[in-house]
Design a protein around this motif. Structure first.
Motif, PDB file in Angstrom:
ATOM      1  N   UNK A  13       0.859  -1.172   0.000  1.00 47.56           N
ATOM      2  CA  UNK A  13       0.000   0.000   0.000  1.00 47.56           C
ATOM      3  C   UNK A  13       0.900   1.228   0.000  1.00 47.56           C
ATOM      4  N   UNK A  14       0.403   2.358  -0.487  1.00 41.02           N
ATOM      5  CA  UNK A  14       1.262   3.528  -0.644  1.00 41.02           C
ATOM      6  C   UNK A  14       1.628   4.182   0.684  1.00 41.02           C
ATOM      7  N   UNK A  15       2.612   5.062   0.609  1.00 44.65           N
ATOM      8  CA  UNK A  15       3.064   5.812   1.771  1.00 44.65           C
ATOM      9  C   UNK A  15       2.607   7.264   1.652  1.00 44.65           C
ATOM     10  N   UNK A  16       1.991   7.766   2.684  1.00 40.20           N
ATOM     11  CA  UNK A  16       1.586   9.171   2.726  1.00 40.20           C
ATOM     12  C   UNK A  16       2.789  10.010   3.147  1.00 40.20           C
ATOM     13  N   UNK A  17       3.187  10.953   2.297  1.00 40.82           N
ATOM     14  CA  UNK A  17       4.333  11.804   2.605  1.00 40.82           C
ATOM     15  C   UNK A  17       4.002  13.256   2.286  1.00 40.82           C
ATOM     16  N   UNK A  59       2.751  19.729  -0.886  1.00 37.72           N
ATOM     17  CA  UNK A  59       1.488  19.006  -0.777  1.00 37.72           C
ATOM     18  C   UNK A  59       1.709  17.633  -0.165  1.00 37.72           C
ATOM     19  N   UNK A  60       0.620  17.037   0.314  1.00 36.80           N
ATOM     20  CA  UNK A  60       0.635  15.656   0.765  1.00 36.80           C
ATOM     21  C   UNK A  60       0.301  14.762  -0.417  1.00 36.80           C
ATOM     22  N   UNK A  61       1.079  13.699  -0.623  1.00 36.64           N
ATOM     23  CA  UNK A  61       0.876  12.791  -1.743  1.00 36.64           C
ATOM     24  C   UNK A  61       1.015  11.350  -1.274  1.00 36.64           C
ATOM     25  N   UNK A  62       0.567  10.427  -2.116  1.00 39.55           N
ATOM     26  CA  UNK A  62       0.737   9.007  -1.864  1.00 39.55           C
ATOM     27  C   UNK A  62       1.780   8.476  -2.839  1.00 39.55           C
ATOM     28  N   UNK A  63       2.945   8.085  -2.314  1.00 41.93           N
ATOM     29  CA  UNK A  63       4.007   7.529  -3.133  1.00 41.93           C
ATOM     30  C   UNK A  63       3.938   6.003  -3.092  1.00 41.93           C
ATOM     31  N   UNK A  64       4.193   5.396  -4.245  1.00 46.10           N
ATOM     32  CA  UNK A  64       4.090   3.947  -4.384  1.00 46.10           C
ATOM     33  C   UNK A  64       5.105   3.231  -3.493  1.00 46.10           C
ATOM     34  N   UNK A  71       3.072   4.935 -12.776  1.00 46.48           N
ATOM     35  CA  UNK A  71       3.112   6.395 -12.661  1.00 46.48           C
ATOM     36  C   UNK A  71       4.125   6.818 -11.601  1.00 46.48           C
ATOM     37  N   UNK A  72       5.206   6.041 -11.457  1.00 51.22           N
ATOM     38  CA  UNK A  72       6.195   6.325 -10.420  1.00 51.22           C
ATOM     39  C   UNK A  72       6.677   7.771 -10.457  1.00 51.22           C
ATOM     40  N   UNK A  73       6.882   8.338  -9.268  1.00 49.19           N
ATOM     41  CA  UNK A  73       6.890   7.688  -7.957  1.00 49.19           C
ATOM     42  C   UNK A  73       5.517   7.602  -7.297  1.00 49.19           C
ATOM     43  N   UNK A  74       4.475   8.043  -8.011  1.00 50.37           N
ATOM     44  CA  UNK A  74       3.157   8.166  -7.390  1.00 50.37           C
ATOM     45  C   UNK A  74       2.359   6.868  -7.492  1.00 50.37           C
ATOM     46  N   UNK A  75       1.545   6.608  -6.491  1.00 46.19           N
ATOM     47  CA  UNK A  75       0.647   5.458  -6.490  1.00 46.19           C
ATOM     48  C   UNK A  75      -0.401   5.619  -7.587  1.00 46.19           C
ATOM     49  N   UNK A 352      -5.724   4.610  -2.486  1.00 41.87           N
ATOM     50  CA  UNK A 352      -6.097   4.786  -1.080  1.00 41.87           C
ATOM     51  C   UNK A 352      -4.922   4.409  -0.200  1.00 41.87           C
ATOM     52  N   UNK A 353      -5.051   4.693   1.075  1.00 43.51           N
ATOM     53  CA  UNK A 353      -3.976   4.336   2.007  1.00 43.51           C
ATOM     54  C   UNK A 353      -4.550   3.975   3.356  1.00 43.51           C
TER      55      UNK A 353
END
Length: 353
Positions: A13-17, A59-64, A71-75, A352-353
């Motif tokens: 699951x992705x990481x919220x950063x 911003x807050x994003x979800x990284x894979x 769509x790296x690095x994004x989930x 989602x996360x």
């Protein structure tokens, strides 16, 4: 990126950063880093290299974290397809929520659960009537929404007056009935299980020989529906395609679930995404989104869990989920559940996360 199997050190699951504008980051591609989702140098001695990128804004994003994204690095939601079954609530999670308080609907048809989330059953008594149009807000500022406005429109045989959500994107979903929607002079034949996009600065009206139930989403400003006799707006021809129908044959597969994005960027909707989904009898794992979401239960029944509270959901109900609110929809119907969802900002319902 190599496809060679290596050991996972994080969950799928992705990481919220939180990213800072202008700052460079190195996203791990080897799955070996212990500082996921970022590189810690563990790739040394392998053929892997981190992906270095610069944040375009703060911003807050979800990284894979699963490294299956395209769509790296994004989930991009690819983690949902790494297993045969969509992530379901674990025994430990079910046990932790066994004492959740059952919330029943109040006199207004609303069941308020954790974090401002709620389930409501629209009541015809709350409709405003204008000719052959009846409408009511089901998500508005008064309900705690910050971006999404959602109205239920019920249209009987005839032609409605002109409608508009001034200055914002408008997305329509047709629950039942068929007819024609006139967008500022351009007519579209519409049927159930389909979406239609109305650009800011365009009015629309509905023409039908039967009763139609329509959900209208306005975004990204909380805006009420205005109804007028005249249309002084013009159809914006730079975006000709507006109507998208659900097609199960081409829907996206997400483990043992399916979904299809209807109105989104492909028809010019840059603010809000609309989708339709089907889920089997199951209880999803608790998860969150970085968007504000509305869901309409089209068929089926079950429950919505939010951590310390739980409430029943059924065909015709509307669910409101604030930004980052944890939730789990459980389908208890042997026939499964079908739902329509809309969310802001636009993206993929698989993330989602």
């Amino acid at each position: 990126m190599s496809d060679d199997p290596v050991e996972y050190v994080v969950e799928n699951k992705p990481c919220l950063v939180s990213l800072e504008e202008g700052k460079k980051y190195a996203w791990c591609t080897c799955k070996l880093s212990k500082t996921q989702p970022f590189c810690d140098g563990a790739h040394k001695g392998t053929e892997h290299r981190p992906m270095v990128f610069k944040a375009e804004k703060t911003e807050d994003v979800l990284l894979c974290a699963c490294k299956a994204t395209k769509s790296g690095p994004y989930c991009d939601g690819a983690h949902n397809n790494l297993e045969d079954v969509y992530a379901e609530a674990s025994d430990a999670e079910i046990l932790s929520m066994k004492d959740s308080v059952q919330i029943d609907q109040d006199a207004n048809g609303k069941a308020l659960v954790d974090g401002g989330a709620y389930v409501m059953t629209p009541n015809d008594k709350n409709d405003t009537v204008v000719g052959n149009l009846r409408y009511q807000p089901v998500i508005a500022k008064e309900d705690g929404a910050t971006k999404l406005s959602l109205h239920r429109l019920t249209v009987s045989a005839g032609t409605t007056k002109w409608m508009e959500y001034e200055g914002v994107d408008t997305v329509l979903y047709f629950v039942s009935g068929a007819g024609t929607v006139d967008i500022a002079g351009r007519e579209f034949n519409v049927d159930k299980e389909a979406g239609l996009y109305v650009r800011p600065g365009e009015k629309f009206r509905v023409i039908t020989d039967e009763e139609m139930v329509i959900y209208a989403t306005a975004c990204p400003l909380l805006t009420d529906l205005t109804v007028t006799d005249d249309n002084e707006t013009t159809f914006q021809t730079e975006q000709e395609e507006r109507y998208i129908a659900f097609d199960e044959a081409t829907a996206n597969v997400m483990a043992n679930r399916i979904y299809q994005e209807l109105v989104d960027k492909k028809v010019g909707s840059n603010e809000v995404t609309q989708f339709i989904g089907q889920i089997p009898k199951s209880r999803a794992a608790m998860h969150r989104h970085l968007y504000e979401e509305a869901i309409v239960i089209l068929t089926g029944y079950g429950k919505m869990w939010t951590g310390t509270k739980v409430t029943e959901v059924k065909t015709g109900d509307v669910l409101f989920l604030p930004h980052r609110q944890g939730h789990s929809v459980e389908c208890t119907d042997e026939g499964g559940m079908q739902l329509m969802g809309v969310f802001y900002p636009s993206g993929s319902p698989a993330i989602n996360y």
